[in-house]
Design an enzyme around this catalytic site. Structure first.
Site, PDB file in Angstrom:
ATOM      1  N   GLU A   1      -3.884 -10.443   2.170  1.00 55.60           N
ATOM      2  CA  GLU A   1      -4.803  -9.558   1.460  1.00 55.60           C
ATOM      3  C   GLU A   1      -4.033  -8.711   0.453  1.00 55.60           C
ATOM      4  OE1 GLU A   1      -3.618  -6.459   2.277  1.00 55.60           O
ATOM      5  OE2 GLU A   1      -2.403  -7.532   3.760  1.00 55.60           O
TER       6      GLU A   1
ATOM      7  N   GLU B   1       0.045  -9.224   1.942  1.00 51.20           N
ATOM      8  CA  GLU B   1      -0.064 -10.314   0.967  1.00 51.20           C
ATOM      9  C   GLU B   1      -0.067 -11.702   1.595  1.00 51.20           C
ATOM     10  OE1 GLU B   1       2.667 -10.302  -2.323  1.00 51.20           O
ATOM     11  OE2 GLU B   1       2.581  -8.129  -2.565  1.00 51.20           O
TER      12      GLU B   1
END
Length: 352
Positions: free
Chosen positions: A173, A316
């Site tokens: 994310e 991430e």
């Protein structure tokens, strides 16, 4: 796409494939269980994919990107504009997860599910529900309908990956403020006080950290999200990235695609997904334990064992990127190594 129908289509792990994979590990000419969690992960992949013939050569990391209105409350060190900048860097292949995924032989797919701003970001899949959520101290983060639409984005993406031949997915994310939303979601779903599940995220002063905890307490008190209804929790104090990830995990269950979690934020989304559809648990793998306070707690709640303990908390999808080479090595041993019979040595036995 009807969520109830998708949930009904998610089956449990394939027990026959699990048993075959366990037998294969017993036959491999090495001490039993000597690759630890990596052996367990290969077995989970077999059960999730429905076959003991493991093929994880084609991998992708899906990164859900969205902004959070709660940043108005001073719960972050950086501004909201950073979300779009990092998403753009992912599209260019120069963010942290991209560099790591390049070494791991995996594709990175960034998705705009709710980045603030009007302009599309080149190379980022445009699936925007809205330009960021609302400040949950003023209103619910999103409507229930918006939460369901974000989940649908994730479900459809899982289907698309399966259609393109990916054998293993990772998840990540990007969204400034999403350690606040994920801590709020976890506080409700784990039935824990915010202090127990909230960390400093990307970095806060002591005053900023105290403010972050109070914001979560006030938001939960204001909206009273229903723990028994994870969609309600996501809508009231979550984010578009969390909702899309929850949908992605349910979609991975639907299409039998094993998926690797990253850290705290993906864990919060996974906990919501499992609350909506308990069978999704069979399709999840943990990469590492987040350094955030609730990192261990969320994996315990999911019943998952991580292969990596490295104090990571970057996000991430970097945890998935870090685990992929280890899984490739384990899969190579599983598929290529000689059996005890082939080298004419007596096979180890499981001793009670």
């Amino acid at each position: 796409m009807n969520l109830d129908e998708v949930i009904k289509s998610v089956k449990q792990a394939d027990e026959a494939a699990v048993k075959q994979a366990l037998r294969r590990w017993d036959q491999v000419a090495k001490p039993l269980n000597s690759l630890g969690v990596l052996e367990e992960d290969i077995v989970r992949i077999a059960g999730a994919s429905g076959t003991a013939a493991i093929d994880i050569s084609k991998k992708a990391i899906v990164v859900m990107c969205a902004d959070n209105g709660i940043v108005e409350e001073g719960v972050t060190q950086t501004g909201q504009e950073v979300t779009a900048i990092v998403a753009g860097n992912m599209a260019k292949g120069c963010s942290c997860v991209c560099i790591m995924a390049g070494k791991a032989g995996a594709d990175v797919i960034p998705i705009d599910v709710g980045i603030a701003g009007h302009d599309p970001i080149p190379g980022v899949l445009p699936r925007k529900i809205k330009e960021g959520t609302q400040n949950f101290l003023k209103a619910p983060s999103m409507s229930r309908g918006q939460a369901l639409r974000a989940m649908e984005v994730g479900i459809r993406l899982a289907y698309e990956l399966k259609e393109k031949g990916y054998g293993l997915a990772g998840s990540g994310e990007m969204g400034i403020g999403n350690t606040t939303t994920s801590s709020a979601v976890l506080s409700v779903l784990l039935d824990q006080e915010p202090e127990a599940v909230t960390g400093r995220g990307a970095g806060l002063t002591t005053d900023g950290y105290s403010r972050k905890i109070q914001v979560i307490k006030d938001g939960i008190a204001l909206h009273r999200p229903d723990r028994s209804d994870p969609v309600d929790v996501l809508a009231k104090v979550g984010g578009f990235d969390l909702a899309a990830l929850a949908g992605f995990y349910i979609g991975c269950g639907m299409v039998r695609l094993p998926v690797v979690l990253d850290g705290l934020i993906t864990g919060a989304a996974a906990l919501a997904a499992v609350g909506i559809c308990p069978r999704v648990r069979d399709f999840l793998l943990a990469s590492h334990v987040s350094a955030e306070p609730a990192g261990e707690m969320v994996l315990d709640a999911l019943g998952l064992r991580p292969a990596i303990r490295a104090g990571m908390c970057l996000g991430e999808g970097t945890g998935a990127a870090a685990l992929f080479p280890l899984l490739d090595m384990a899969a190579a041993v599983y598929t290529q190594m000689s059996s005890f019979e082939e080298i004419q040595v007596g096979q180890y036995e499981h001793l009670v």
